[in-house]
Motif scaffolding. Sequence first.
Motif, mmCIF file in Angstrom:
data_model
loop_
_atom_site.group_PDB
_atom_site.id
_atom_site.type_symbol
_atom_site.label_atom_id
_atom_site.label_comp_id
_atom_site.label_asym_id
_atom_site.label_seq_id
_atom_site.Cartn_x
_atom_site.Cartn_y
_atom_site.Cartn_z
ATOM 1 N N ALA A 173 -47.471 -67.329 -100.667
ATOM 2 C CA ALA A 173 -48.274 -66.830 -101.498
ATOM 3 C C ALA A 173 -48.646 -67.611 -102.902
ATOM 4 C CB ALA A 173 -47.747 -65.348 -102.138
ATOM 5 N N ALA A 174 -47.817 -68.355 -103.267
ATOM 6 C CA ALA A 174 -48.025 -69.040 -104.415
ATOM 7 C C ALA A 174 -48.442 -70.751 -104.050
ATOM 8 C CB ALA A 174 -46.665 -69.281 -105.269
ATOM 9 N N ALA A 175 -48.929 -70.911 -103.098
ATOM 10 C CA ALA A 175 -49.050 -72.519 -102.869
ATOM 11 C C ALA A 175 -50.603 -72.658 -102.957
ATOM 12 C CB ALA A 175 -48.783 -72.574 -101.055
ATOM 13 N N ASP A 176 -50.958 -74.136 -102.862
ATOM 14 C CA ASP A 176 -52.243 -74.459 -103.156
ATOM 15 C C ASP A 176 -52.609 -74.491 -101.709
ATOM 16 O OD1 ASP A 176 -51.736 -77.036 -101.615
ATOM 17 O OD2 ASP A 176 -51.043 -77.692 -103.608
ATOM 18 N N PRO A 177 -54.190 -74.625 -101.267
ATOM 19 C CA PRO A 177 -54.569 -74.503 -99.978
ATOM 20 C C PRO A 177 -54.139 -75.609 -99.289
ATOM 21 C CG PRO A 177 -56.533 -74.410 -101.676
ATOM 22 C CD PRO A 177 -55.102 -74.656 -102.400
ATOM 23 N N SER A 178 -53.807 -76.603 -99.469
ATOM 24 C CA SER A 178 -53.398 -77.749 -98.518
ATOM 25 C C SER A 178 -51.864 -77.180 -98.094
ATOM 26 C CB SER A 178 -53.275 -79.082 -98.978
ATOM 27 O OG SER A 178 -52.772 -79.961 -98.173
ATOM 28 N N ALA A 179 -51.042 -76.800 -98.890
ATOM 29 C CA ALA A 179 -49.787 -76.332 -98.654
ATOM 30 C C ALA A 179 -49.629 -75.214 -97.808
ATOM 31 C CB ALA A 179 -48.706 -76.158 -99.706
ATOM 32 N N ARG A 180 -50.867 -74.086 -97.977
ATOM 33 C CA ARG A 180 -50.822 -72.866 -97.263
ATOM 34 C C ARG A 180 -51.222 -73.239 -95.845
ATOM 35 N NH1 ARG A 180 -53.910 -68.504 -101.024
ATOM 36 N NH2 ARG A 180 -52.172 -67.626 -101.929
ATOM 37 N N CYS A 181 -52.073 -74.273 -95.561
ATOM 38 C CA CYS A 181 -52.657 -74.578 -94.295
ATOM 39 C C CYS A 181 -51.429 -75.096 -93.537
ATOM 40 C CB CYS A 181 -53.556 -75.605 -94.136
ATOM 41 S SG CYS A 181 -55.232 -74.826 -94.736
ATOM 42 N N ALA A 182 -50.483 -75.841 -94.007
ATOM 43 C CA ALA A 182 -49.197 -76.577 -93.367
ATOM 44 C C ALA A 182 -48.433 -75.485 -93.268
ATOM 45 C CB ALA A 182 -48.696 -77.427 -94.434
ATOM 46 N N MET A 183 -48.444 -74.212 -93.618
ATOM 47 C CA MET A 183 -47.631 -73.140 -93.529
ATOM 48 C C MET A 183 -47.938 -72.240 -92.808
ATOM 49 S SD MET A 183 -46.258 -72.317 -97.434
ATOM 50 C CE MET A 183 -44.687 -71.448 -97.048
ATOM 51 N N LEU A 184 -49.328 -72.352 -92.057
ATOM 52 C CA LEU A 184 -49.748 -71.350 -91.088
ATOM 53 C C LEU A 184 -49.383 -71.886 -89.627
ATOM 54 C CD1 LEU A 184 -53.577 -70.963 -92.327
ATOM 55 C CD2 LEU A 184 -51.827 -69.478 -92.603
ATOM 56 N N ALA A 185 -49.359 -70.547 -88.813
ATOM 57 C CA ALA A 185 -49.082 -70.648 -87.362
ATOM 58 C C ALA A 185 -50.260 -71.563 -86.731
ATOM 59 C CB ALA A 185 -48.885 -69.594 -86.767
ATOM 60 N N PRO A 186 -50.228 -72.368 -85.856
ATOM 61 C CA PRO A 186 -51.053 -73.239 -85.265
ATOM 62 C C PRO A 186 -52.183 -72.220 -84.778
ATOM 63 C CG PRO A 186 -49.027 -74.177 -84.549
ATOM 64 C CD PRO A 186 -48.824 -72.716 -85.465
ATOM 65 N N ALA A 187 -52.054 -70.997 -84.215
ATOM 66 C CA ALA A 187 -53.101 -70.530 -83.681
ATOM 67 C C ALA A 187 -53.896 -69.759 -84.960
ATOM 68 C CB ALA A 187 -52.540 -69.299 -82.912
ATOM 69 N N THR A 188 -53.128 -69.650 -85.929
ATOM 70 C CA THR A 188 -53.918 -69.027 -87.223
ATOM 71 C C THR A 188 -54.913 -70.161 -87.722
ATOM 72 O OG1 THR A 188 -52.283 -67.399 -87.421
ATOM 73 C CG2 THR A 188 -53.498 -67.871 -89.621
ATOM 74 N N VAL A 189 -54.507 -71.169 -87.653
ATOM 75 C CA VAL A 189 -54.978 -72.367 -88.206
ATOM 76 C C VAL A 189 -56.349 -72.558 -87.452
ATOM 77 C CG1 VAL A 189 -55.315 -74.993 -88.647
ATOM 78 C CG2 VAL A 189 -53.250 -73.679 -89.251
ATOM 79 N N SER A 190 -56.240 -72.429 -86.079
ATOM 80 C CA SER A 190 -57.388 -72.570 -85.198
ATOM 81 C C SER A 190 -58.369 -71.353 -85.576
ATOM 82 C CB SER A 190 -56.836 -72.740 -83.852
ATOM 83 O OG SER A 190 -56.132 -73.832 -83.675
ATOM 84 N N ALA A 191 -57.915 -70.045 -85.522
ATOM 85 C CA ALA A 191 -58.779 -69.134 -85.706
ATOM 86 C C ALA A 191 -59.783 -69.170 -87.035
ATOM 87 C CB ALA A 191 -57.944 -67.843 -85.636
#
Length: 132
Positions: A41-59
């Motif tokens: 919730a507090a992360a920057d965009p790059s850090a948020r992407c690293a914390m996403l499940a792979p399927a969520t990144v793809s979606a």
Amino acid sequence: MLWSRVPVHGRAVVLAASAVLLAGCANLEQPVVEQVASTFAAADPSARCAMLAPATVSAVEAARSESCVQAMAQLSLPEGAVVSSTVWGDNAQVQLVGDTVFLTLTSTGWKVAAAGCRSRGDAPYVCRLEGP
């Protein structure tokens, strides 16, 4: 075959003990999922992407036709303290002040599967960010 030889009251004891053990494991994961959700919730965009499940990144990348980082930079998600969390197996839900985050356990740890989620009563949550 052996299970059928265990008396019914013995089966109940085994099942109850199994449920307690599973609940205990879930309780051990609660601080971890709460930390992941808070950090996300507090992360920057790059850090948020690293914390996403792979399927969520793809979606996210498919839906927006841009990189995950670009999409996250445009997506405003609320920050807030943890209110509660629930872990069931390899899935978790963390209620933050102003947001609900869903997580999934991957081979690399807990990852965010959906965020910016709002309850709709008996209907499924509606999320601003989610995987398939």
